[in-house]
Design a protein around this motif. Sequence first.
Motif, short mmCIF file in Angstrom:
data_model
loop_
_atom_site.label_atom_id
_atom_site.label_comp_id
_atom_site.label_asym_id
_atom_site.label_seq_id
_atom_site.Cartn_x
_atom_site.Cartn_y
_atom_site.Cartn_z
N LEU A 48 83.77 2.93 23.05
CA LEU A 48 83.40 2.83 21.68
C LEU A 48 82.37 3.92 21.17
O LEU A 48 82.48 4.30 19.97
N GLY A 49 81.08 3.97 21.84
CA GLY A 49 80.39 5.05 21.49
C GLY A 49 81.01 6.36 21.19
O GLY A 49 80.52 7.22 20.50
N GLY A 50 81.91 6.81 22.16
CA GLY A 50 82.56 8.06 22.00
C GLY A 50 83.51 7.94 20.75
O GLY A 50 83.29 9.20 20.05
N ILE A 51 84.09 7.28 20.26
CA ILE A 51 84.65 7.06 19.10
C ILE A 51 83.53 7.41 18.08
O ILE A 51 83.90 7.94 16.98
N ALA A 52 82.67 6.53 17.96
CA ALA A 52 81.42 6.81 17.07
C ALA A 52 81.12 7.96 17.00
O ALA A 52 80.82 8.68 15.93
N PHE A 53 80.62 8.64 18.00
CA PHE A 53 80.35 10.13 17.89
C PHE A 53 81.51 11.01 17.44
O PHE A 53 81.03 11.90 16.46
N VAL A 54 82.60 10.75 17.64
CA VAL A 54 83.62 11.60 17.27
C VAL A 54 83.66 11.46 15.57
O VAL A 54 83.82 12.40 14.87
N LEU A 55 83.50 10.13 15.11
CA LEU A 55 83.76 9.94 13.68
C LEU A 55 82.52 10.59 13.05
O LEU A 55 82.49 11.25 11.71
N GLU A 75 93.78 -1.52 26.81
CA GLU A 75 93.01 -0.68 27.33
C GLU A 75 91.33 -1.16 27.29
O GLU A 75 91.14 -1.79 26.33
N PRO A 76 90.39 -0.49 28.26
CA PRO A 76 89.24 -1.37 28.29
C PRO A 76 88.39 -0.75 27.01
O PRO A 76 88.75 0.33 26.54
N ALA A 77 87.65 -1.81 26.50
CA ALA A 77 87.26 -1.43 25.20
C ALA A 77 85.29 -1.38 25.57
O ALA A 77 84.74 -2.22 25.02
N ASP A 78 85.27 -0.71 26.63
CA ASP A 78 83.60 -0.73 27.00
C ASP A 78 82.66 0.26 25.89
O ASP A 78 83.12 0.83 24.94
N ALA A 130 92.92 11.37 17.88
CA ALA A 130 92.49 10.96 19.35
C ALA A 130 91.72 9.60 19.06
O ALA A 130 92.03 8.57 19.87
N SER A 131 90.94 9.31 18.02
CA SER A 131 90.17 8.14 17.67
C SER A 131 91.32 6.97 17.47
O SER A 131 91.07 5.95 17.92
N GLY A 132 92.34 7.30 16.75
CA GLY A 132 93.42 6.31 16.60
C GLY A 132 94.08 5.94 17.79
O GLY A 132 94.35 4.53 17.93
N ALA A 133 94.42 6.97 18.60
CA ALA A 133 94.96 6.58 19.82
C ALA A 133 94.16 5.80 20.93
O ALA A 133 94.59 4.90 21.25
N VAL A 134 93.04 6.10 20.73
CA VAL A 134 91.98 5.07 21.68
C VAL A 134 91.84 3.66 21.27
O VAL A 134 92.15 2.84 22.01
N LEU A 135 91.91 3.61 19.84
CA LEU A 135 92.06 2.39 19.17
C LEU A 135 93.19 1.35 19.37
O LEU A 135 93.28 0.43 19.79
#
Length: 105
Positions: free
Chosen positions: A87-94, A80-83, A67-72
Amino acid sequence: MAWLALFVAGLFEAGMVVGLKLSEGFTRLWPGLLVLVSGGLSFFLLSLAMRTISAGTAYAIWTAIGASGAVLVGILVFGEPADLLRLGGIAFVLVGVLMLRFAEA
């Protein structure tokens, strides 16, 4: 070795999602093949990792990496937007992935 297999499986999962986007509903051959090959390799590597990593941990980490890779990729390739929330959501996932990894050790 199981953790490496799991990480690579997550990358292939992200590749599968990118292929889905590019296949335009499986109307394009090569992206459709990317989905099938990436998905197959992803599931195979996940199954290898699950020989020694618990199923719940392996699945959660596999999904998080994909999921994180797909978002990146969406941000970097598809514009796609990088708001901050994204980015905070990806950080929480990681962070969650790291917690699961160290809980398994």
